[in-house]
Write a protein that holds these residues in place. Structure first.
Motif, PDB file in Angstrom:
ATOM      1  N   THR A  48       0.834  -1.204   0.000  1.00 31.17           N
ATOM      2  CA  THR A  48       0.000   0.000   0.000  1.00 31.17           C
ATOM      3  C   THR A  48       0.864   1.249   0.000  1.00 31.17           C
ATOM      4  O   THR A  48       0.599   2.204  -0.731  1.00 31.17           O
ATOM      5  N   LEU A  49       1.903   1.247   0.829  1.00 34.42           N
ATOM      6  CA  LEU A  49       2.801   2.397   0.880  1.00 34.42           C
ATOM      7  C   LEU A  49       3.557   2.582  -0.432  1.00 34.42           C
ATOM      8  O   LEU A  49       3.758   3.710  -0.887  1.00 34.42           O
ATOM      9  N   GLU A  50       3.965   1.503  -1.050  1.00 36.75           N
ATOM     10  CA  GLU A  50       4.669   1.591  -2.332  1.00 36.75           C
ATOM     11  C   GLU A  50       3.743   2.163  -3.407  1.00 36.75           C
ATOM     12  O   GLU A  50       4.166   2.996  -4.220  1.00 36.75           O
ATOM     13  N   THR A  51       2.489   1.736  -3.408  1.00 40.96           N
ATOM     14  CA  THR A  51       1.510   2.267  -4.363  1.00 40.96           C
ATOM     15  C   THR A  51       1.308   3.759  -4.142  1.00 40.96           C
ATOM     16  O   THR A  51       1.270   4.545  -5.100  1.00 40.96           O
ATOM     17  N   ALA A  52       1.190   4.163  -2.887  1.00 38.88           N
ATOM     18  CA  ALA A  52       1.024   5.583  -2.562  1.00 38.88           C
ATOM     19  C   ALA A  52       2.251   6.383  -3.004  1.00 38.88           C
ATOM     20  O   ALA A  52       2.132   7.471  -3.562  1.00 38.88           O
ATOM     21  N   LYS A  53       3.426   5.832  -2.765  1.00 47.59           N
ATOM     22  CA  LYS A  53       4.670   6.492  -3.168  1.00 47.59           C
ATOM     23  C   LYS A  53       4.708   6.708  -4.679  1.00 47.59           C
ATOM     24  O   LYS A  53       5.051   7.795  -5.152  1.00 47.59           O
ATOM     25  N   GLN A  54       4.353   5.667  -5.431  1.00 49.41           N
ATOM     26  CA  GLN A  54       4.359   5.778  -6.884  1.00 49.41           C
ATOM     27  C   GLN A  54       3.345   6.817  -7.374  1.00 49.41           C
ATOM     28  O   GLN A  54       3.611   7.558  -8.316  1.00 49.41           O
ATOM     29  N   LYS A  55       2.201   6.873  -6.722  1.00 54.93           N
ATOM     30  CA  LYS A  55       1.180   7.852  -7.097  1.00 54.93           C
ATOM     31  C   LYS A  55       1.693   9.270  -6.849  1.00 54.93           C
ATOM     32  O   LYS A  55       1.511  10.161  -7.674  1.00 54.93           O
ATOM     33  N   ILE A  56       2.360   9.474  -5.709  1.00 57.01           N
ATOM     34  CA  ILE A  56       2.918  10.792  -5.397  1.00 57.01           C
ATOM     35  C   ILE A  56       3.982  11.178  -6.410  1.00 57.01           C
ATOM     36  O   ILE A  56       4.024  12.320  -6.882  1.00 57.01           O
ATOM     37  N   ILE A  57       4.833  10.240  -6.773  1.00 62.22           N
ATOM     38  CA  ILE A  57       5.865  10.506  -7.782  1.00 62.22           C
ATOM     39  C   ILE A  57       5.219  10.902  -9.103  1.00 62.22           C
ATOM     40  O   ILE A  57       5.620  11.884  -9.735  1.00 62.22           O
ATOM     41  N   THR A  58       4.210  10.157  -9.516  1.00 64.57           N
ATOM     42  CA  THR A  58       3.522  10.446 -10.777  1.00 64.57           C
ATOM     43  C   THR A  58       2.876  11.827 -10.738  1.00 64.57           C
ATOM     44  O   THR A  58       3.003  12.611 -11.692  1.00 64.57           O
ATOM     45  N   LEU A  59       2.192  12.137  -9.661  1.00 60.88           N
ATOM     46  CA  LEU A  59       1.533  13.444  -9.532  1.00 60.88           C
ATOM     47  C   LEU A  59       2.554  14.576  -9.499  1.00 60.88           C
ATOM     48  O   LEU A  59       2.341  15.634 -10.117  1.00 60.88           O
ATOM     49  N   THR A  60       3.647  14.372  -8.806  1.00 62.00           N
ATOM     50  CA  THR A  60       4.689  15.391  -8.719  1.00 62.00           C
ATOM     51  C   THR A  60       5.319  15.628 -10.086  1.00 62.00           C
ATOM     52  O   THR A  60       5.531  16.784 -10.482  1.00 62.00           O
ATOM     53  N   GLN A  61       5.585  14.575 -10.813  1.00 64.49           N
ATOM     54  CA  GLN A  61       6.168  14.710 -12.148  1.00 64.49           C
ATOM     55  C   GLN A  61       5.204  15.429 -13.085  1.00 64.49           C
ATOM     56  O   GLN A  61       5.617  16.279 -13.869  1.00 64.49           O
ATOM     57  N   ALA A  62       3.930  15.097 -12.995  1.00 66.52           N
ATOM     58  CA  ALA A  62       2.933  15.747 -13.843  1.00 66.52           C
ATOM     59  C   ALA A  62       2.851  17.236 -13.524  1.00 66.52           C
ATOM     60  O   ALA A  62       2.745  18.072 -14.421  1.00 66.52           O
ATOM     61  N   GLU A  63       2.901  17.572 -12.248  1.00 73.74           N
ATOM     62  CA  GLU A  63       2.868  18.978 -11.832  1.00 73.74           C
ATOM     63  C   GLU A  63       4.089  19.719 -12.332  1.00 73.74           C
ATOM     64  O   GLU A  63       3.993  20.845 -12.816  1.00 73.74           O
ATOM     65  N   GLU A  64       5.251  19.098 -12.241  1.00 76.45           N
ATOM     66  CA  GLU A  64       6.483  19.717 -12.734  1.00 76.45           C
ATOM     67  C   GLU A  64       6.411  19.948 -14.243  1.00 76.45           C
ATOM     68  O   GLU A  64       6.856  20.991 -14.735  1.00 76.45           O
ATOM     69  N   GLU A  65       5.868  19.002 -14.967  1.00 79.47           N
ATOM     70  CA  GLU A  65       5.699  19.150 -16.420  1.00 79.47           C
ATOM     71  C   GLU A  65       4.753  20.288 -16.748  1.00 79.47           C
ATOM     72  O   GLU A  65       4.990  21.058 -17.673  1.00 79.47           O
ATOM     73  N   ASN A  66       3.672  20.412 -15.990  1.00 78.90           N
ATOM     74  CA  ASN A  66       2.728  21.503 -16.203  1.00 78.90           C
ATOM     75  C   ASN A  66       3.377  22.857 -15.947  1.00 78.90           C
ATOM     76  O   ASN A  66       3.131  23.815 -16.667  1.00 78.90           O
ATOM     77  N   GLU A  67       4.200  22.936 -14.918  1.00 76.99           N
ATOM     78  CA  GLU A  67       4.887  24.193 -14.603  1.00 76.99           C
ATOM     79  C   GLU A  67       5.877  24.552 -15.691  1.00 76.99           C
ATOM     80  O   GLU A  67       6.052  25.725 -16.010  1.00 76.99           O
ATOM     81  N   GLN A  68       6.548  23.577 -16.270  1.00 81.28           N
ATOM     82  CA  GLN A  68       7.521  23.829 -17.324  1.00 81.28           C
ATOM     83  C   GLN A  68       6.834  24.330 -18.593  1.00 81.28           C
ATOM     84  O   GLN A  68       7.412  25.086 -19.361  1.00 81.28           O
ATOM     85  N   GLU A  69       5.605  23.896 -18.821  1.00 79.02           N
ATOM     86  CA  GLU A  69       4.864  24.311 -20.013  1.00 79.02           C
ATOM     87  C   GLU A  69       4.419  25.760 -19.917  1.00 79.02           C
ATOM     88  O   GLU A  69       4.170  26.402 -20.924  1.00 79.02           O
ATOM     89  N   LEU A  70       4.308  26.283 -18.704  1.00 77.78           N
ATOM     90  CA  LEU A  70       3.855  27.662 -18.514  1.00 77.78           C
ATOM     91  C   LEU A  70       4.948  28.609 -18.761  1.00 77.78           C
ATOM     92  O   LEU A  70       5.626  29.138 -19.195  1.00 77.78           O
TER      93      LEU A  70
END
Length: 70
Positions: A48-70
């Protein structure tokens, strides 16, 4: 029941198992059964913790990509 509730329930059960094992007031057979259950619960919690960790990584990467596009 949500995954979060399952996690909290598993952690609580695991804490109870640890307390029982530390108390020394149970038989060897009971100790072995509790240890087996504790190992199972620990594995479930780890997944469960590993799944949560992966989700956080994915969300963080997506947010970083969105910021770079701006």
């Amino acid at each position: 029941m949500s995954r979060s509730n399952d996690f909290e329930k598993s952690i609580s059960e695991l804490e109870n198992i640890v307390s029982l094992l530390e108390s020394g007031d149970i038989t060897l057979d009971e100790s072995i059964k509790l240890f087996e259950r504790g190992t199972e619960l620990a594995g479930e919690c780890r997944k469960t913790l590993e799944t949560a960790k992966q989700k956080i990584i994915t969300l963080t990467q997506a947010e970083e990509e969105n910021e770079q596009e701006l």
